[in-house]
Design a protein around this motif. Sequence first.
Motif, mmCIF file in Angstrom:
data_model
loop_
_atom_site.group_PDB
_atom_site.id
_atom_site.type_symbol
_atom_site.label_atom_id
_atom_site.label_comp_id
_atom_site.label_asym_id
_atom_site.label_seq_id
_atom_site.Cartn_x
_atom_site.Cartn_y
_atom_site.Cartn_z
ATOM 1 N N SER A 291 0.964 -1.463 -0.248
ATOM 2 C CA SER A 291 0.429 0.014 -0.196
ATOM 3 C C SER A 291 1.219 1.197 -0.114
ATOM 4 O O SER A 291 0.554 2.046 -0.596
ATOM 5 N N GLU A 292 2.189 1.389 1.023
ATOM 6 C CA GLU A 292 2.743 2.125 0.910
ATOM 7 C C GLU A 292 3.461 2.792 -1.042
ATOM 8 O O GLU A 292 4.099 3.662 -1.206
ATOM 9 N N ARG A 293 3.758 2.179 -1.120
ATOM 10 C CA ARG A 293 4.596 1.843 -2.816
ATOM 11 C C ARG A 293 3.681 2.455 -3.554
ATOM 12 O O ARG A 293 3.761 3.354 -4.168
ATOM 13 N N ALA A 294 2.473 1.834 -3.344
ATOM 14 C CA ALA A 294 1.136 2.277 -4.268
ATOM 15 C C ALA A 294 1.010 3.704 -3.991
ATOM 16 O O ALA A 294 0.687 4.646 -4.759
ATOM 17 N N ALA A 295 0.809 4.292 -2.602
ATOM 18 C CA ALA A 295 1.097 5.655 -2.984
ATOM 19 C C ALA A 295 1.976 6.314 -3.496
ATOM 20 O O ALA A 295 1.179 7.449 -3.635
ATOM 21 N N GLY A 296 2.750 6.232 -3.359
ATOM 22 C CA GLY A 296 4.445 7.027 -4.177
ATOM 23 C C GLY A 296 4.375 8.043 -2.991
ATOM 24 O O GLY A 296 4.681 9.110 -3.798
ATOM 25 N N LYS A 297 4.543 8.111 -1.907
ATOM 26 C CA LYS A 297 4.517 8.747 -0.923
ATOM 27 C C LYS A 297 5.930 8.975 -0.517
ATOM 28 O O LYS A 297 6.414 10.191 -0.265
ATOM 29 N N SER A 298 6.717 7.856 -0.743
ATOM 30 C CA SER A 298 8.122 7.867 -0.871
ATOM 31 C C SER A 298 8.808 6.958 -1.591
ATOM 32 O O SER A 298 8.174 6.590 -1.889
ATOM 33 N N MET A 299 9.944 6.964 -0.943
ATOM 34 C CA MET A 299 11.171 6.037 -1.406
ATOM 35 C C MET A 299 12.163 5.921 -0.984
ATOM 36 O O MET A 299 12.724 6.662 -0.148
ATOM 37 N N MET A 300 12.865 4.588 -0.773
ATOM 38 C CA MET A 300 15.036 4.392 -0.827
ATOM 39 C C MET A 300 15.431 5.064 -1.593
ATOM 40 O O MET A 300 15.741 3.942 -2.952
#
Length: 315
Positions: A291-300
């Motif tokens: 879900s965090e990946r799908a939201a696209g709000k942050s990245m490493m």
Amino acid sequence: MSSPTISVRIQAMRFEAQGVVSVELRAPEGGELPPFEAGAHVDLHLPNGIVRSYSLSNPPTERHRYVVGVLNDRNSRGGSRYVHEQLRVGATIAISAPRNNFPLDESAAHSVLIAGGIGITPISCMYGRLGRQGKSVELFYCARSRKEAAFTAELLGQPGVSSHFDDEAGAPPDLRGFLASRPKDAHFYCCGPTPMLNAFESICEELGLPNVHIERFAAEKVAPVQSGSYVAELARSKTSVTVPAGKSLLDALLDAGVNVDHSCREGVCGACETRVLEGELDHRDGVLSKSERAAGKSMMVCVSGCKGQRLVLDI
């Protein structure tokens, strides 16, 4: 810039199971170490130049020490093998301050903890924390065999703890049946090998479970391969950096003189997590959930990149 480190002494090393040792870390001069919460990890900066992240298994109330569990990975690239074969009691090493990519929601009405193999390290810390608070919690501990399962003496037989050992049962655990029989509004946590985590996420999604938390040991794609170049715009700095094909975003930023906190360079420690304002992301880390990946709000930024031509970062 690299994350600041703390000097610690190897106070003790203990055989916990076949291929598993626990390592106790203390401040060389005694005293307290930085506080941590259940689910947290530290990065060990090993003397061979390798940085690896390991979850803390001891209670957060213990400020005088950190305890990590280390599996001697058959596919070790130099981290766990060094710990098992060369790290010794009395040695001094550098570690990061604790970080938590796997936080525990202590307000949940019921928590379901699932551990696979060495994934028991953060899970056992969570179980102890919730138990001491009198919270409703259960732990399902899975391993290929009992002899490879660490901390069984402390955990098996405790309230709410059940186990599954593949060699004794003659089959892998029935995760679907287990998850389907639990309260849908519970908080579900899982830490273990990649196949188990993938199955856990898939089943939770099918069952419509809303409160799902995972922690991975490693990124799914280790190498930061980038087939084409793109431009990273830095919103706060009002500058832009071109990231050429074959180069990680982190290295491009560092080469351009941009200070970015980082540590493992493998997408597992979370030190380099950066807020994203625009762009189609190519996630290659082992920290963010689906879900965090799908939201696209942050990245490493150490391993992840951009699928398009432009990326806007909150830097």
